[in-house]
Design a protein around this motif. Structure first.
Motif, PDB file in Angstrom:
ATOM      1  N   LEU A  71     -46.003 -21.614  41.970  1.00 58.35           N
ATOM      2  CA  LEU A  71     -45.567 -22.852  41.339  1.00 58.35           C
ATOM      3  C   LEU A  71     -45.488 -22.617  39.832  1.00 58.35           C
ATOM      4  O   LEU A  71     -46.500 -22.374  39.174  1.00 58.35           O
ATOM      5  CB  LEU A  71     -46.557 -23.993  41.644  1.00 58.35           C
ATOM      6  CG  LEU A  71     -46.183 -25.370  41.105  1.00 58.35           C
ATOM      7  CD1 LEU A  71     -44.869 -25.856  41.687  1.00 58.35           C
ATOM      8  CD2 LEU A  71     -47.293 -26.375  41.400  1.00 58.35           C
ATOM      9  N   ALA A  72     -44.262 -22.637  39.329  1.00 60.12           N
ATOM     10  CA  ALA A  72     -44.073 -22.299  37.920  1.00 60.12           C
ATOM     11  C   ALA A  72     -42.794 -22.943  37.417  1.00 60.12           C
ATOM     12  O   ALA A  72     -41.969 -23.461  38.187  1.00 60.12           O
ATOM     13  CB  ALA A  72     -44.015 -20.776  37.735  1.00 60.12           C
ATOM     14  N   ALA A  73     -42.644 -22.926  36.090  1.00 58.97           N
ATOM     15  CA  ALA A  73     -41.420 -23.383  35.430  1.00 58.97           C
ATOM     16  C   ALA A  73     -41.225 -22.531  34.186  1.00 58.97           C
ATOM     17  O   ALA A  73     -42.196 -21.994  33.620  1.00 58.97           O
ATOM     18  CB  ALA A  73     -41.508 -24.867  35.086  1.00 58.97           C
ATOM     19  N   PHE A  74     -39.975 -22.434  33.730  1.00 59.07           N
ATOM     20  CA  PHE A  74     -39.659 -21.563  32.603  1.00 59.07           C
ATOM     21  C   PHE A  74     -38.607 -22.236  31.732  1.00 59.07           C
ATOM     22  O   PHE A  74     -37.670 -22.861  32.242  1.00 59.07           O
ATOM     23  CB  PHE A  74     -39.124 -20.210  33.102  1.00 59.07           C
ATOM     24  CG  PHE A  74     -40.020 -19.530  34.095  1.00 59.07           C
ATOM     25  CD1 PHE A  74     -41.029 -18.681  33.678  1.00 59.07           C
ATOM     26  CD2 PHE A  74     -39.873 -19.775  35.454  1.00 59.07           C
ATOM     27  CE1 PHE A  74     -41.857 -18.066  34.591  1.00 59.07           C
ATOM     28  CE2 PHE A  74     -40.693 -19.167  36.381  1.00 59.07           C
ATOM     29  CZ  PHE A  74     -41.691 -18.310  35.940  1.00 59.07           C
ATOM     30  N   GLU A  75     -38.778 -22.096  30.428  1.00 60.56           N
ATOM     31  CA  GLU A  75     -37.734 -22.560  29.521  1.00 60.56           C
ATOM     32  C   GLU A  75     -37.549 -21.532  28.416  1.00 60.56           C
ATOM     33  O   GLU A  75     -38.515 -20.939  27.904  1.00 60.56           O
ATOM     34  CB  GLU A  75     -38.063 -23.946  28.962  1.00 60.56           C
ATOM     35  CG  GLU A  75     -39.336 -24.069  28.164  1.00 60.56           C
ATOM     36  CD  GLU A  75     -39.529 -25.485  27.633  1.00 60.56           C
ATOM     37  OE1 GLU A  75     -38.549 -26.247  27.642  1.00 60.56           O
ATOM     38  OE2 GLU A  75     -40.645 -25.805  27.206  1.00 60.56           O
ATOM     39  N   LEU A  76     -36.292 -21.308  28.078  1.00 63.04           N
ATOM     40  CA  LEU A  76     -35.899 -20.345  27.063  1.00 63.04           C
ATOM     41  C   LEU A  76     -35.336 -21.124  25.884  1.00 63.04           C
ATOM     42  O   LEU A  76     -34.302 -21.790  26.001  1.00 63.04           O
ATOM     43  CB  LEU A  76     -34.855 -19.376  27.629  1.00 63.04           C
ATOM     44  CG  LEU A  76     -34.447 -18.205  26.746  1.00 63.04           C
ATOM     45  CD1 LEU A  76     -35.639 -17.300  26.470  1.00 63.04           C
ATOM     46  CD2 LEU A  76     -33.317 -17.412  27.396  1.00 63.04           C
ATOM     47  N   LEU A  77     -36.043 -21.067  24.761  1.00 65.23           N
ATOM     48  CA  LEU A  77     -35.695 -21.853  23.575  1.00 65.23           C
ATOM     49  C   LEU A  77     -35.056 -20.946  22.534  1.00 65.23           C
ATOM     50  O   LEU A  77     -35.592 -19.871  22.214  1.00 65.23           O
ATOM     51  CB  LEU A  77     -36.943 -22.518  22.990  1.00 65.23           C
ATOM     52  CG  LEU A  77     -37.779 -23.362  23.970  1.00 65.23           C
ATOM     53  CD1 LEU A  77     -39.092 -23.752  23.327  1.00 65.23           C
ATOM     54  CD2 LEU A  77     -37.016 -24.602  24.381  1.00 65.23           C
ATOM     55  N   LYS A  78     -33.925 -21.383  22.006  1.00 59.85           N
ATOM     56  CA  LYS A  78     -33.268 -20.628  20.948  1.00 59.85           C
ATOM     57  C   LYS A  78     -33.965 -20.920  19.629  1.00 59.85           C
ATOM     58  O   LYS A  78     -34.152 -22.074  19.234  1.00 59.85           O
ATOM     59  CB  LYS A  78     -31.791 -21.021  20.861  1.00 59.85           C
ATOM     60  CG  LYS A  78     -30.985 -20.227  19.852  1.00 59.85           C
ATOM     61  CD  LYS A  78     -29.519 -20.587  19.956  1.00 59.85           C
ATOM     62  CE  LYS A  78     -28.721 -19.819  18.899  1.00 59.85           C
ATOM     63  NZ  LYS A  78     -29.071 -20.201  17.525  1.00 59.85           N
ATOM     64  N   ILE A  79     -34.364 -19.844  18.944  1.00 57.78           N
ATOM     65  CA  ILE A  79     -35.061 -19.988  17.660  1.00 57.78           C
ATOM     66  C   ILE A  79     -34.016 -20.167  16.566  1.00 57.78           C
ATOM     67  O   ILE A  79     -32.984 -19.489  16.566  1.00 57.78           O
ATOM     68  CB  ILE A  79     -35.947 -18.756  17.384  1.00 57.78           C
ATOM     69  CG1 ILE A  79     -37.020 -18.641  18.483  1.00 57.78           C
ATOM     70  CG2 ILE A  79     -36.577 -18.825  16.016  1.00 57.78           C
ATOM     71  CD1 ILE A  79     -37.891 -17.423  18.358  1.00 57.78           C
ATOM     72  N   PRO A  80     -34.266 -21.071  15.633  1.00 58.76           N
ATOM     73  CA  PRO A  80     -33.294 -21.305  14.552  1.00 58.76           C
ATOM     74  C   PRO A  80     -33.022 -20.024  13.771  1.00 58.76           C
ATOM     75  O   PRO A  80     -33.872 -19.145  13.647  1.00 58.76           O
ATOM     76  CB  PRO A  80     -33.974 -22.356  13.689  1.00 58.76           C
ATOM     77  CG  PRO A  80     -34.954 -23.017  14.581  1.00 58.76           C
ATOM     78  CD  PRO A  80     -35.410 -21.978  15.551  1.00 58.76           C
ATOM     79  N   GLU A  81     -31.804 -19.960  13.234  1.00 59.37           N
ATOM     80  CA  GLU A  81     -31.408 -18.764  12.495  1.00 59.37           C
ATOM     81  C   GLU A  81     -32.030 -18.725  11.112  1.00 59.37           C
ATOM     82  O   GLU A  81     -32.339 -17.657  10.589  1.00 59.37           O
ATOM     83  CB  GLU A  81     -29.885 -18.709  12.397  1.00 59.37           C
ATOM     84  CG  GLU A  81     -29.208 -18.611  13.748  1.00 59.37           C
ATOM     85  CD  GLU A  81     -27.698 -18.560  13.602  1.00 59.37           C
ATOM     86  OE1 GLU A  81     -27.241 -18.247  12.486  1.00 59.37           O
ATOM     87  OE2 GLU A  81     -26.989 -18.837  14.579  1.00 59.37           O
ATOM     88  N   ARG A  82     -32.182 -19.892  10.455  1.00 57.08           N
ATOM     89  CA  ARG A  82     -32.766 -19.931   9.120  1.00 57.08           C
ATOM     90  C   ARG A  82     -34.260 -20.146   9.253  1.00 57.08           C
ATOM     91  O   ARG A  82     -34.711 -21.157   9.767  1.00 57.08           O
ATOM     92  CB  ARG A  82     -32.164 -21.081   8.287  1.00 57.08           C
ATOM     93  CG  ARG A  82     -30.666 -20.948   8.093  1.00 57.08           C
ATOM     94  CD  ARG A  82     -30.202 -21.895   6.993  1.00 57.08           C
ATOM     95  NE  ARG A  82     -30.714 -23.237   7.166  1.00 57.08           N
ATOM     96  CZ  ARG A  82     -30.103 -24.169   7.898  1.00 57.08           C
ATOM     97  NH1 ARG A  82     -28.975 -23.888   8.502  1.00 57.08           N
ATOM     98  NH2 ARG A  82     -30.604 -25.377   7.990  1.00 57.08           N
TER      99      ARG A  82
END
Length: 1934
Positions: free
Chosen positions: A1095-1106
């Motif tokens: 039982l799991a969940a995953f999220e991939l967050l884009k890190i800001p460029e600046r």
């Protein structure tokens, strides 16, 4: 609720539960040929039109497993031949068995069972054959075959229940193409795998009236026709090398022999149904052109499914090697039609290429470890060649010749099918992670066919491989290839036929299938989530609309001039068109008429199966794309992708599902290594693939918008170190100055010229390989530096520094430990310390004689001259990753690009060491294309040729890269909440699991949770700054998969692999995205088996460029921040709120009843256990059982949990049950565990429970043993006095009446007595009884590791139950009443157990004869009884009829074990099978399974009451326990129970209703009682439960009226009826495979309730003695087959007679010289035999062989055989005619000879009915019967016999004596010698009669004439003799 329905106005679907489900199901499953109006039938007819009655078999497993094949040969009919002795032989694969020989019959009845056991894979077994043959044992083996039948094993397994049941096989002669049917054979065939249930087959009987044609295996009316498969074999290509080059090398050295040839000698094999045809051998040719026709004869339609094409290599000395195998299913290339729209077509194929796959192509003189792949076993890992062929089928005759040459016209015609077009295969590799090979550089190769194979010199070079790269550590566990921003690309030029019209149509169908599967899954999820019916209906409507829209679009058509189609293409196109139009109409109809979601979904699933059958292309000539991982020159792992999945088409709908799209593939180890290394992933590759025509290549370049696609020329500069100076000359320079990466080809920079259409874009520059820039500590956060201090000495000297005082483990020199430099960004954790955790002395030294040899030991010896010790120092990284990356870039800019190694064939590294003697560096030069599509490879010369040598040229391919100018950084958050049902990794049955999460170039691990199989980690893993190249939107559309691996931590040794799963992350490009990832269960897999869930969940967050300097964790993008980090638990992040499950207050009631059958732990018995319950982190302990041997139940069994648990059932944690044993010194070891995966079955509503308990407390839980059962009650006749037939009625009559075998119990059925309920399964598995788990369930307790192929680790049982319901959220609110109360006492109860064993069927034979000698062994607790002294000899279907009575104490001894053993005189008796019955569950069940209730209450007779309590007592007890008022009896004929009155007249026709009392019920009933009755109805939904049937009450055996009425009332309640259950038998040798069935039942009587009634007598019926007397009076009209010397037609007639089965033949005397076919005998036959009148069968007991110990009993029909023969003295007697008379139903005789005709006899072929009589009823019969001969297949009248047949009982034999023939006592009747004509005599024993009746009668005038002539001749002689004398006398005057 009845009549309630929900309607959706938007969708138009009415959702209701139909009341006639069974009728609708029956309509859908109706006859195939019927006209049914509903949509389902039409669909089913269409599916039949394509596949006939067979499904397309999917891919089968290659894993070996146990299989059991059962063949029952029942009987044969209409066998051709006269006076034959048939025997049937069955061959399954490589095993053969045969039946007994039957004497002189064309309709033998065998009823014999054969068992064939195999341990093999389904893929191998299902293609093998089953062959049935019938022989005439009289003849020689050369012509003994009567007929045969073949089918493949898979055909049987594909049938329902994996069986053919009572099917007739049409026998034919495979050698005679003009012959028709040779007879019929009736068989049953079953193929059982692990877990398959054997079907129940009705006992076979010989029924003359059975209709064969209506039950043929094939469709009725279809006859087997001779046919010929004609395979036109044209040519083959790309055959790999198979032979050694030793002899070719010797020829070249000696300059002898012909020019060098290819090292392979191929020939082709065409195989089908066990036959095969071979082509000619093409010696030394890897591209053979056979141009041959291979013809193979068969009978059509065939029962075999697959055609095999095999290419083999001929070897002179050894066995021929298999190059490749291709299997072609007939169902894909033919159609049976079966409808007016689809006429069907015969098997046809091609002209088309087929591709062969198998082991790797590289030749080795060593044995090929993957040779099995060439045989078609498993998935082939490499392309092995292709062959062009064409298959046609011609009906009418068999081939005269097997091979012939193809006409030149056909060779010219096929040329158009060989037209090629140029294709290009592109691949862009984005990431390679989880790489397992770290010893050498790794590269990936892409190939299609043989194009792209870098190890094959016969194909032109192309950029088919990535650059060799060293794997780099990812910082946790795995390795990856550091490609950075330059992603390697490859391209393969290839040439194939243009079959895009086939593959595009296939892609369209596959997309329809994918969409339909996704939509069906969406509907299922909605149903599982309990969405409102209108919403589910809307989902279904949208599904159907999409299906209609997609199926309405036409498939691609053949373009003239571009594509070349064949006959099969046209047939498939027409078929697909009809199918899809039919699907459209059916889907529209379903949309308009569907009323039930479940039925509609089931119908849609049949549409899916139809589409999946269509979505297969048999003529896919384009080979698969193969990805190989190569290290050095060794192939390690592979992955195959069908070419159509990556094929490009201008229409997006026609493209392959993966064309140009990013996909992640998990490479596989080839062959058997895949299983051996299942815990290791060879590599994960993320890539894009594209295959298209060269003209379409621009579309691939358009797709690469995220980076620049560049092409580089590549060469390596090589140098060696000589005397400390680097140079490219010298004797050690084994490579060219400039070469490829392997140093095989010399490619100097100046030799490069741009290929035509290309130009240089830059100058040469150094391009160092990125992996060289990573040090040993790359990726590590902590690192351990080590160095060895080395010392040496001279003999008898002191230790001093060695020549290399400091070195690594290999002996390479290193700086001293004091001179070790700390790398920048690291800090020391400790000082240098010696390593003492090895085999060293106390100071850390290890000793050896010579350091270069090795062999170090911990003890110093005088001869040791070298020693060393290891110093270690740990360090930790403190440098920020950004600085580290910047430092790597600076290093890259400053590097000269050299790579160093001790030798060229060793692994290179970046930093120079003292041992390094060679170095190299890589140079690149960029090129750009001026002409699109220009070939891109270099043609290089090899410099100036030496004298006497020809100049050589070589070709080299450039490198291609996809260069990204920009990367994006992401943060991955992995929310790992919990897992359940993991495998046990420790001997305790538990594990210490932790999870390892891998994502691209990073991996992390969770914490370890000790001693659990359901760990709750509740942990968030944060992957910081993951650098990913490419467009974020592309990443969002297809994110990389996250791989999770579960391991069991072990203190010593490596962690044990428990399973693996993968999951996609939710991608958020905007941190402000409000979406929240949802926890999901992901299946964990190990060895392709389920190994738990995560039982799991995953999220991939884009890190800001600046990024700002002040914020390193939370960075900014457009003013938005990343989500806050989750809260911590210690140093670990936990799963945040919003993602973790919502909790609610929940109550769990636990019934902890007891433990059973606990095995020993550590050699000690488990006597004082307690149970620990854990759920969601909360624990509760039961009390301790004092002594399980006295009472294994808990004293206080009720426990209660008040805990916070997830509100949604999806997230509900499992219930962990641990059993601990309390032992001395406070030890409490865990002795067993059980994981209850879900609590859903135990959920209930507390409010409903309270109401239910208020009204009917005890309905949910009974309070003790209730053991009643009921059955239908038949009518009984009431005679004035006891009938004599009552003596013949027994329990077996009741049994046979219940099974429907009326012939064996006619009198019983006429009486209308009680019947039993016969269950074809175990009683506990009957639908309403639910394993008798209504009181408590049985949960298996496990201990030990979960290891495949090991014995079961079940160590006991836990008896208990649970109730789960929500509690009030306010703690101050009162708790609801407990549901589990009113429990029965847990004290032990002494019971009498009666076991009735009826018979066993289909037992596994253990003797070589194929039979067994079974007997019964019954074990209950410590008591054991058996019937070994009364075993049943030589039988696999024994009738036991055994009764066992035992006393036991429940629950101490609750398991009744019944074993069937095989008696052996000398060796130990073998266990055939066993079954175990849980008596406790039956005792405690509310269904009262202790003793089944009969249909009527009888005080005497066959059905005498046997329970310990009478019906009235049982009814009172039932009312008390279920809180029903009553019973209140009104006289003898009325009773009130609850609110209902029952009258005896309602159940019995003749009951006295004078005392019926009318009771006026209240107008308004109590709602509580009404609800209670409704709850009873809902609780026991039995069909027809409350429907009563009136029966007669005039039987003298019936008991008092009130008892009968009480029994009738009990029958209206859901209690167990009087029954016989059928239990399967199993054995440990073949677990999961049934070894037979056992029919029995068991009664349980508690002693506290009084003694039980008398038991039933179920002893087998005894046969009675009879004597058959037959007087042969005369024969008439017998055909005259002999001709006397005088030319007269005559016969020497005599008559034979015998009873079939006894085979004791008796003969009359001989009526010689019958001239008119009449024979007179007056001869008596006498045959004593044993007979069962009730079963109308004859019992035969005789030994099979003279060495047999026991007689074998057979029960056969009493068939009297009569034959007329012609006697010959000097040759074999001639057979004239035969007659078969079944004494139970024999043909009535004719009174006069002239009326005697063949029409008197029944004929199966005509089906005509004739008048029959039973001799056992008639006692005596006389008349004329016809005899016939059917040698030609048709009956021919050959004579008539006048007989008098009489049957005499054994007791009347002495009073009515009769002798054999005309011997004394010649009585009853007295037989006088026959009055035969005087012409009847034996010629050489009666010479005077011969003279009178033969010679004189026929030749008297000749004799008289002869005598007269003789006399005259004598007179003339005398005259002539005396005349001279007389004349002389006259002259001299004598």
């Amino acid at each position: 609720m009845e009549g309630e329905q929900q309607t959706s106005a938007e969708t138009g679907i009415v959702v209701e539960q139909p009341e006639d489900d069974e009728e609708e199901e029956e309509e859908l499953d109706g006859d195939d040929g019927g006209d049914v109006a509903d949509g389902g039938s039409g669909k089913r007819k269409r599916r039949k039109r394509k596949l006939g009655k067979r499904k397309i078999r999917g891919r089968l497993s290659n894993k070996p497993q146990d299989f059991q094949i059962r063949i029952r040969v029942l009987e044969a009919r209409q066998l051709q031949g006269a006076n034959i002795q048939p025997v049937s032989r069955v061959t399954v694969w490589n095993q053969t068995k045969q039946t007994r020989i039957k004497k002189s019959t064309n309709s033998p009845f065998w009823n014999e069972v054969f068992f064939f056991n195999f341990n093999t894979s389904p893929a191998e077994l299902f293609d093998e054959l089953i062959e049935f043959q019938v022989f005439n044992s009289r003849r020689l083996r050369s012509d003994a075959l009567i007929g045969s039948f073949k089918c493949d094993i898979g055909m049987v397994y594909d049938e329902q229940q994996h069986s053919f049941i009572n099917k007739w096989l049409l026998l034919s002669d495979p050698e005679d193409n003009m012959a028709g049917a040779k007879g019929y054979l009736k068989i049953c065939a079953t193929v059982l795998g692990p877990g398959d249930e054997a079907p129940s087959i009705k006992q076979a009987t010989q029924d003359d009236s059975e209709d064969i044609e209506s039950n043929l295996l094939r469709p009725a009316g279809v006859q087997l026709r001779p046919a010929t498969f004609t395979l036109k074999l044209y040519r083959a290509e790309d055959i790999p090398r198979m032979d050694t080059a030793f002899f070719e090398g010797m020829k070249k050295v000696l300059s002898i022999g012909e020019e060098q040839k290819e090292l392979v000698d191929p020939y082709f094999v065409f195989s089908f149904a066990g036959k095969e045809v071979r082509s000619k051998i093409m010696y030394g040719n890897d591209h053979p052109e056979w141009n041959q026709e291979l013809r193979l004869g068969l009978r059509f339609p065939s029962m075999c499914e697959r055609i095999k094409f095999i290419v083999r290599d001929w070897d002179r000395l050894t066995d021929d090697d298999t190059i490749g195998t291709y299997q072609l299913p007939l169902s894909l290339i033919s159609s049976s039609g079966n409808s007016e729209e689809d006429e069907g077509f015969l098997p046809t194929f091609g002209p088309c290429f087929i591709n062969f796959y198998g082991s790797t192509r590289e030749y080795s003189d060593l044995p090929d470890e993957y040779d099995d792949l060439n045989l078609g076993k498993g998935e082939g890992v490499a392309f092995r060649g292709r062959a062009l062929l064409e298959l046609t089928t011609k009906l009418g005759d068999f081939p005269e010749e097997e091979t012939a040459d193809i006409d030149s016209d056909d060779i010219l015609r096929v040329q158009k099918f060989m037209r090629r077009r140029k294709y290009r295969l592109h691949a862009a590799f984005l990431n390679a992670t989880m790489v397992s090979s770290i010893d050498a550089p790794v590269e990936f190769e892409i190939s299609i066919g043989n194009y792209g194979n870098k190890l094959d010199e016969n194909v032109p070079p192309c950029s088919s491989t990535t650059q060799p790269t060293n794997a780099v550590f990812d910082g946790c566990y795995y390795y990856f290839l550091p490609w950075g921003e330059t992603k390697p690309c490859v391209v393969v030029d290839c040439h194939w036929e243009d079959i895009s019209f086939r593959l595009e149509a296939l892609n369209i169908l596959l997309k329809i299938v994918d969409n339909l599967e996704a939509n069906i899954e969406r509907v299922r999820i909605g149903m599982k989530a309990n969405l409102p019916a209108p919403e589910i209906a809307q989902l279904l409507i949208s599904l159907l609309d999409q299906l209609v829209a997609e199926c309405s679009k036409p498939l691609p058509k053949v373009k003239s001039g571009t594509h070349t189609s064949n006959d099969l293409d046209l047939k498939l196109a027409e078929y697909r068109k009809n199918e899809m139009s039919g699907l459209v109409s059916q889907a529209k109809k379903l949309r308009d008429t569907a009323r039930d979601i479940h039925e509609a979904l089931s119908e849609v699933e049949t549409y899916l199966q139809t589409l999946m059958n269509m979505a297969q292309e048999p003529q896919n000539s384009m080979p698969d794309v193969v990805i190989w991982m190569i290290s050095g020159e060794k192939r390690l792992a592979y992955f195959r992708i069908p070419a159509y999945e990556v094929l490009y088409a201008s229409n997006a709908a026609n493209r392959g599902r993966h064309c140009g799209r990013i996909q992640t593939v998990q490479l596989k180890f080839p062959g058997s290594k895949a299983k051996e290394k299942d815990d290791t992933v060879p590599a994960l590759v993320r890539l894009k693939l594209w295959l298209g025509l060269q003209d379409q290549e621009a579309e691939w370049h358009k797709m690469q918008s995220e980076g620049e696609l560049a092409v580089f020329a590549e060469t390596y500069e090589n140098q060696v170190n000589i005397l400390g100076a680097w140079t490219n000359k010298g004797p050690t320079m084994t490579r060219p100055k400039w070469s490829d990466s392997l140093g095989k080809v010399s490619i100097p920079q100046e030799a490069f010229d741009p290929p035509p259409g290309w130009r240089w874009d830059s100058d040469w520059y150094i391009s160092p390989e990125l992996s060289m820039l990573f040090d040993r500590d790359a990726g590590h956060r902590t690192f351990l530096d080590d160095v060895y201090e080395c010392q040496s000495r001279i003999p008898a000297g002191n230790w001093g520094p060695a020549s290399r005082p400091w070195a690594d483990v290999k002996g390479d020199p290193l700086p001293s430990r004091m001179d070790f430099q700390l790398p920048e960004g690291w800090k020391w954790d400790d000082d240098w310390q010696p390593d003492l955790n090895r085999a060293v002395d106390e100071e850390g030294w290890e000793y050896c004689v010579e350091a270069t040899v090795g062999g170090y030991g911990p003890v110093e010896k005088t001869y040791h001259l070298c020693r060393r010790r290891r110093w270690m120092r740990p360090r930790t990284m403190v440098l920020d990753k950004k600085k580290q990356a910047l430092q790597a870039k600076q290093t890259q800019a400053q590097a000269e690009g050299w790579e160093y190694a001790p030798l060229f064939n060793m692994k290179f590294h970046a930093n120079e060491r003292k041992m390094d003697l060679v170095r190299r560096r890589r140079w690149h030069r960029k090129m750009v294309a001026e002409t699109p599509g220009a070939p891109c490879y270099f043609r290089l010369g090899e410099g100036e040729p030496k004298e006497g040598e020809e100049s050589k040229t070589s070709m080299a391919a450039p490198r291609m890269f996809l260069t990204f100018s920009k990367s994006y950084k992401y943060q991955l958050r992995a929310y790992i909440y919990q897992a359940r049902n993991l495998l046990a990794g420790d001997n305790t049955g538990l594990s210490d699991p932790f999870a390892r999460v891998s994502f691209l170039t990073q991996s992390m691990v969770t914490e370890k949770v000790e001693k659990t199989l359901c760990p709750t980690w509740d942990q968030t893993l944060i992957f910081e700054e993951i650098q990913i190249y490419g467009d974020p939107r592309t990443l969002e559309a297809s994110p990389p998969d996250i791989f999770l691996e579960i391991f069991d931590h072990d203190t010593f040794g490596a962690a044990e692999f428990l399973g693996r799963t993968k999951a996609p992350p939710m991608v958020k490009l905007d941190p402000g995205d409000a979406r929240t990832p949802v926890l999901q269960w992901f299946p964990i897999i190990r060895d392709n088996n389920e190994a738990g869930e995560m039982l799991a969940a995953f999220e991939l967050l884009k890190i800001p460029e600046r990024a700002t300097k002040t914020k390193t964790v939370h960075q900014m993008m457009d003013g938005k921040e990343l989500p806050f980090q989750p809260p911590k638990r210690g140093k670990l992040f936990i799963v945040p709120n919003g993602i973790r499950p919502v909790m609610q207050r929940t109550g769990i009631e636990i019934l902890c009843w007891g433990v059973r059958n606990m095995r020993k732990f550590q050699l000690s018995a488990v006597t004082s256990p307690s149970i620990e319950f854990e759920c969601g982190g909360h624990m509760l302990n039961s009390k301790v059982i004092k002594n399980t041997k006295k009472n294994p139940n808990f004293e206080d069994p009720l426990l209660f949990f008040d805990v916070m648990l997830p509100k949604e059932e999806l997230y509900m944690p499992p219930m962990n049950v641990k059993v601990r044993d309390h032992r001395q010194f406070g030890r409490k070891p865990t002795v067993g565990i059980h994981i209850l995966k879900t609590m859903e079955p135990f959920r209930c509503s507390p409010v409903a429970s309270i109401e239910e308990l208020d009204e009917s407390q005890g309905v949910v839980m009974t309070s003790g043993p209730n053991g009643d059962a009921i059955i239908d009650m038949p009518t009984e006749d009431k005679p004035a006095k006891k009938d004599l037939l009552e003596v013949e009625l027994d329990w077996w009559s009741k049994y046979y009446a219940s099974t429907g075998e009326v012939k064996k119990c006619k009198k019983y059925v006429e009486k209308g007595y009680d019947k039993l309920k016969i269950y074809d399964k175990e009683l506990e598995k009957v639908a309403p009884y639910e394993e008798f788990s209504d009181f408590c369930h049985s949960f298996e307790l496990n201990r030990g590791k979960d290891i495949e192929d090991e014995e079961s680790n079940v160590v006991g049982e836990f008896k208990g139950s649970f109730r789960v319901y929500p509690l009030p959220q306010d703690p101050n609110d009162p708790l609801p009443r407990k549901i589990l109360d009113n429990l029965p006492p847990s004290a032990p109860e002494e019971c009498v157990v009666r076991l009735y064993v009826i018979k066993a069927t289909d037992l596994q034979p253990n003797d070589p004869s194929g039979l067994a000698d079974p007997y019964i062994v019954v074990t209950l607790g410590g008591k054991k009884e058996n019937s070994r002294d009364e075993y049943v000899p030589n039988s696999v279907n024994p009738v036991f009829g055994k009764f066992f009575e035992m006393t036991t104490t429940l629950p101490v001894n609750k398991d009744l074990n019944i074993k069937i053993k095989d008696y052996d005189l000398i060796s130990t008796d073998d266990v055939i099978g066993e079954t175990t019955i849980d008596l406790e569950n039956r005792y405690l069940s509310k269904y009262r399974a202790c003793c089944g209730l009969p249909q009527s209450y009888c005080t005497s007779g066959v059905n005498q009451w046997r329970d310990s309590r009478k019906p009235k007592e049982l009814l009172e007890d039932y009312c008390l326990k279920n809180h029903l008022s009553g019973p209140m009896f009104y006289g003898n004929n009325g009773v009130k129970v609850g609110n209902k009155v029952y009258n005896l007249a309602d159940y019995e026709e003749d009951a006295d209703d004078s005392q019926d009392i009318e009771i006026t019920m209240a107008t308004h009933r109590s709602s509580r009682l009404t609800n209670h009755r409704q709850s009873l109805v809902n609780m026991w939904p039995l069909d027809g439960l409350f429907n009563s049937q009136q029966v007669k009450s005039d039987s003298p055996h019936l008991g008092p009226a009130e008892e009968r009425l009480a029994l009738h009332v009990l029958r209206t309640f859901p209690l167990v009826k009087e029954h016989v259950e059928t239990r399967p038998l199993f054995t440990e040798i073949q677990p999961g495979i049934e070894q037979g069935k056992l029919q029995m039942w068991v009664d349980i009587f508690p002693k506290s309730l009084g003694p039980p009634g008398p038991p039933f007598n179920i002893e087998p019926r005894k046969s009675k003695g009879y004597e058959l007397r037959c007087v042969i009076w005369n024969t008439v009209d017998v055909i005259l087959e002999e001709e006397s010397i005088t030319g007269e037609k005559m016969s020497d007639i005599y008559v034979k007679g015998w009873l079939a089965g006894l085979d004791e033949k008796q003969e009359t005397d001989i009526h010689y010289r019958s001239l008119d076919g009449e024979g007179n005998f007056n001869w008596r036959f006498v045959f004593p035999f044993q007979y069962l009148p009730a079963e109308e069968c004859m019992v035969i007991k005789k030994k099979e062989h003279f060495w047999s110990l026991d007689e074998t009993e057979q029960r056969v029909s009493p068939v009297f055989m009569v034959q007329i023969w012609d006697n010959d003295k000097f040759s074999a007697d001639d057979f004239l005619g035969t007659l078969e008379l079944n004494l139970n139903g024999m043909a009535a005789p004719a009174k006069k000879a002239r009326n005697c005709k063949l029409s008197q006899l029944p004929d199966i072929s005509t089906g005509s009915k004739v008048k029959t009589v039973s001799l056992f009823e008639q006692k005596r019969i006389r008349g004329f019967w016809p005899c016939y001969n059917d040698e030609t297949g048709e009956r021919v009248l050959t004579g008539k016999v006048e007989m008098e047949i009489e049957i005499v009982a054994e007791e009347d034999v002495e009073s009515k004596p009769a002798g054999l023939g005309r011997d004394e006592p010649n009585m009853n009747p007295v037989l006088d010698p026959p009055k035969r004509p005087e012409t009847s005599f034996m010629w050489f024993t009666s010479p005077f009669k011969t003279l009178k009746y033969i010679i004189w009668r026929n030749y008297k005038w000749y004799i008289i004439s002869g005598l007269i002539i003789l006399i005259i001749a004598l007179l003339i002689v005398i005259f002539v003799y005396s005349l001279p004398n007389e004349l002389a006398g006259k002259l001299v005057n004598w």
